[in-house]
Design a protein around this motif. Sequence first.
Motif, PDB file in Angstrom:
ATOM      1  N   ARG A 179     -24.805   2.300  34.193  1.00 37.62           N
ATOM      2  CA  ARG A 179     -23.667   1.493  34.644  1.00 37.62           C
ATOM      3  C   ARG A 179     -22.568   2.421  35.143  1.00 37.62           C
ATOM      4  O   ARG A 179     -22.441   3.536  34.664  1.00 37.62           O
TER       5      ARG A 179
ATOM      6  N   GLY B  87     -17.351   0.138  39.592  1.00 35.81           N
ATOM      7  CA  GLY B  87     -17.732   1.107  38.568  1.00 35.81           C
ATOM      8  C   GLY B  87     -16.803   2.307  38.582  1.00 35.81           C
ATOM      9  O   GLY B  87     -16.293   2.694  39.634  1.00 35.81           O
TER      10      GLY B  87
ATOM     11  N   ASP C 177     -19.623  -3.881  44.019  1.00 38.27           N
ATOM     12  CA  ASP C 177     -20.305  -5.120  44.405  1.00 38.27           C
ATOM     13  C   ASP C 177     -19.330  -6.271  44.602  1.00 38.27           C
ATOM     14  O   ASP C 177     -18.298  -6.336  43.950  1.00 38.27           O
TER      15      ASP C 177
ATOM     16  N   GLU D 120     -23.328 -11.297  44.502  1.00 40.22           N
ATOM     17  CA  GLU D 120     -24.007 -10.122  43.943  1.00 40.22           C
ATOM     18  C   GLU D 120     -24.578  -9.222  45.043  1.00 40.22           C
ATOM     19  O   GLU D 120     -25.768  -8.954  45.106  1.00 40.22           O
TER      20      GLU D 120
ATOM     21  N   GLU E 155     -21.834   2.798  38.661  1.00 44.51           N
ATOM     22  CA  GLU E 155     -21.970   3.065  40.096  1.00 44.51           C
ATOM     23  C   GLU E 155     -21.735   1.790  40.914  1.00 44.51           C
ATOM     24  O   GLU E 155     -21.878   1.804  42.130  1.00 44.51           O
ATOM     25  N   GLU E 156     -21.388   0.682  40.253  1.00 51.53           N
ATOM     26  CA  GLU E 156     -21.273  -0.594  40.959  1.00 51.53           C
ATOM     27  C   GLU E 156     -20.106  -0.610  41.940  1.00 51.53           C
ATOM     28  O   GLU E 156     -19.022  -0.128  41.639  1.00 51.53           O
TER      29      GLU E 156
ATOM     30  N   THR F 126     -17.450   5.269  41.091  1.00 48.78           N
ATOM     31  CA  THR F 126     -17.464   5.103  42.550  1.00 48.78           C
ATOM     32  C   THR F 126     -16.358   5.884  43.248  1.00 48.78           C
ATOM     33  O   THR F 126     -16.423   6.089  44.448  1.00 48.78           O
TER      34      THR F 126
ATOM     35  N   LYS G  76     -16.903  -6.089  41.435  1.00 53.65           N
ATOM     36  CA  LYS G  76     -17.212  -5.181  40.326  1.00 53.65           C
ATOM     37  C   LYS G  76     -17.036  -3.765  40.832  1.00 53.65           C
ATOM     38  O   LYS G  76     -17.631  -3.397  41.844  1.00 53.65           O
TER      39      LYS G  76
ATOM     40  N   ALA H 218     -19.266  -9.817  43.517  1.00 50.96           N
ATOM     41  CA  ALA H 218     -20.000 -10.619  42.543  1.00 50.96           C
ATOM     42  C   ALA H 218     -20.055 -12.077  42.971  1.00 50.96           C
ATOM     43  O   ALA H 218     -21.098 -12.704  42.946  1.00 50.96           O
TER      44      ALA H 218
ATOM     45  N   LYS I 292     -23.986  -5.518  47.236  1.00 48.98           N
ATOM     46  CA  LYS I 292     -23.281  -4.234  47.318  1.00 48.98           C
ATOM     47  C   LYS I 292     -22.351  -4.246  48.518  1.00 48.98           C
ATOM     48  O   LYS I 292     -22.761  -4.603  49.619  1.00 48.98           O
TER      49      LYS I 292
END
Lengths: 222, 113
Positions: B101, B34, B106, A8, B103-104, B37, B32, B108, A10
């Motif tokens: 939601r 989004g 990531d 998790e 803009e992710e 992005t 992830k 995970a 960025k």
Amino acid sequence: MNKRITVEKKVLSENDRLAAEIRRKLSEKRILALNLVSSPGSGKTSLLEKTLKALNSELNMALIAGDVQTENDADRLKKAGGKIVRPIVTGGACHLDAKMITGVLEELDLDEVDILFIENVGNLVCPSSYDLGEDMKVVLISTTEGDDKPLKYPSMFRRSSVLVINKTDLLGLSDFDIEQVKNNARMINADLIVIELSCLKETGLETWYEWLRERTAAKKGR
Amino acid sequence: MHELSIAMEIIAIVEEESAKRNLERVEEIGLKIGALTGVDPEALRFAFEASTADTPLAGVRINIENIPVRGRCLSCGKAIEVKEFIFICPYCGAGDLEINRGEELDIAYIVGL
Ligand SMILES: Nc1nc2c(ncn2[C@@H]2O[C@H](COP(=O)(O)OP(=O)(O)OP(=O)(O)O)[C@@H](O)[C@H]2O)c(=O)[nH]1
Ligand SMILES: [Mg+2]
Ligand SMILES: [Zn+2]
């Protein structure tokens, strides 16, 4: 046995960390930082040249010009009167990132600076992911591009605060519909400030200058 | 393509995390992405494969969860999903939306041994 590790994190967390650091430093010095983005050739350098000529006696401007291969834009900005101008040649990369900006800012004396302009690499996709620590992104589009640009590159228009429509002197020469562009852009970002101008014919520039004056004053807390 | 720079960031984070957790081999990376992005999942997959060929990460499975743009209309209060980047409430037509939601970008999880 396979292990599943929750991360998790960025992907651009390191860039975001450096950008936050830049933002903090520039805010401490009350410098307005603008990140100019557009397709190649929309007129970023032209707008900065005009801005230097018009406002040099009023505002202290520092400029960083990003380019894939050359230092041409930085040279143009120096010729136009820019006192603090630095090129960043990315050597192939299609965007500037926060680390490149950090490197340049370390060399500059920013004490008297009011505005930092960062001309990003001409590209409407890649620069949108990289926070440079700016206060705002200014996206340019010229009337020789399609009026569906906002719909094709929504991330950039979503993340920008100002839309400059340049080359209005060429309106009518193609099927570019300026109202359509504004509608398309506002569907993506209702808060977008739109400024129409022509760097060549020097029309509409006063609105841009006035906006710059207001934002610098606001940043200074006046 | 900035997908190449993004792939490099992913590789750096995966190497760091797997060293921290004593993984000898990475088998899968969960991402992830989004819709806001501007990152193209297929281009990213390709960039990752190209930049890991002949490295210990070659052949690692990339599992991408695409995250749609979601939020709430500040005028009528309804939960909304933004389709085709049209930021207008489908229920009341208002443009003032709160987006939370999309803009992710990531990492995970990582699976390995
Ligand atoms: N007709 C017309 N031409 C313009 C105008 N503004 C800029 N140009 C021309 O458009 C071309 C590109 O302008 P630049 O300012 O170099 O564009 P840029 O966005 O900095 O380009 P890159 O840095 O390569 O991405 C130049 O030949 C300019 O003279 C304008 O208002 N009208
Ligand atoms: Mg330029
Ligand atoms: Zn609504």
